[in-house]
Scaffold this active site. Sequence first.
Site, PDB file in Angstrom:
ATOM      1  N   SER A  15       0.795  -1.231   0.000  1.00  0.00           N
ATOM      2  CA  SER A  15       0.000   0.000   0.000  1.00  0.00           C
ATOM      3  C   SER A  15       0.827   1.281   0.000  1.00  0.00           C
ATOM      4  CB  SER A  15      -0.972   0.008   1.181  1.00  0.00           C
ATOM      5  OG  SER A  15      -2.067  -0.845   0.919  1.00  0.00           O
ATOM      6  N   LYS A  18      -0.059   3.693  -2.713  1.00  0.00           N
ATOM      7  CA  LYS A  18      -1.074   4.742  -2.631  1.00  0.00           C
ATOM      8  C   LYS A  18      -0.471   6.136  -2.495  1.00  0.00           C
ATOM      9  CE  LYS A  18      -4.647   1.621  -0.821  1.00  0.00           C
ATOM     10  NZ  LYS A  18      -4.000   0.371  -0.385  1.00  0.00           N
ATOM     11  N   SER A  75      -6.486   3.106   4.073  1.00  0.00           N
ATOM     12  CA  SER A  75      -5.786   2.353   3.030  1.00  0.00           C
ATOM     13  C   SER A  75      -6.759   1.495   2.222  1.00  0.00           C
ATOM     14  CB  SER A  75      -4.677   1.477   3.634  1.00  0.00           C
ATOM     15  OG  SER A  75      -3.730   1.124   2.657  1.00  0.00           O
TER      16      SER A  75
END
Length: 261
Positions: A15, A18, A75
């Site tokens: 993640s 992101k 997330s």
Amino acid sequence: MLHAHLSEQRWPPASLTKLMTTYLALQAIESGRLTPQSPVRMSARANAQPFNTMNYSEGHQIPLDTALRLLLVKSANDVAVAVAETVGGSFDAFVADMNATAARIGMTETQFANPNGLHEARHYSTARDMGVLAMAIWTDFPQYGPLFSLPSLTLEGQTMKNFNPLLDGFPGADGMKTGYVCESGYNLVGSAVRDGRRVVTVVLGATSEAERAEVAQALTAEALGARPAQPVGAQSVQPDPVNLRPYVCGGQVMPGALSGF
């Protein structure tokens, strides 16, 4: 650079991806193509994302600024895809923009295949490249710094806590993102400021949340202590991305050390 270990080793970013999704969204806002209130619509593709999601119904819309907060605190994988489709016009166009932007800012060993970091063999980065991305965000969009330091988010009666351990009591911490899949281990890009000096810390491949927190806090504290830079010599890396699934999720004993920057 104050410290590096295997910083050029290709690694699943999970993640941490992101951060690039957010970078492109902020770029679209600053260029005037979108605004913080632009609607982000949940598509069928977004709804099909597994694991950490908001579970919005198809067609549900949220403002872009809310979507970005959900990316960085919750997330949410489904929201990341919806943001990508909103900013890029389509999933594939957005991924192409991710890779073009990575090349432009100097992420020399990065390839993105999706906007949320779910594992794919052709989706990888390095500790160095994640440090480059973090500094690009602070350089290009300093006015959006508060997005990356939110300790929690309350939305529709639900309170979501940020996974970043640096934000939980580390003096001067102000970002940025954690990531985890079995293949990557526990990752983190952290940032902190002391006496007007900013440092960025990247940890890839911790085997637990506790280890990630311990290593990130130790490296950040050392860096903020203004110790002299340490020589960083050539390090042997393998050409293929690391895959820690047998060790993180399969019970085997980890043979090596973390990657860090």
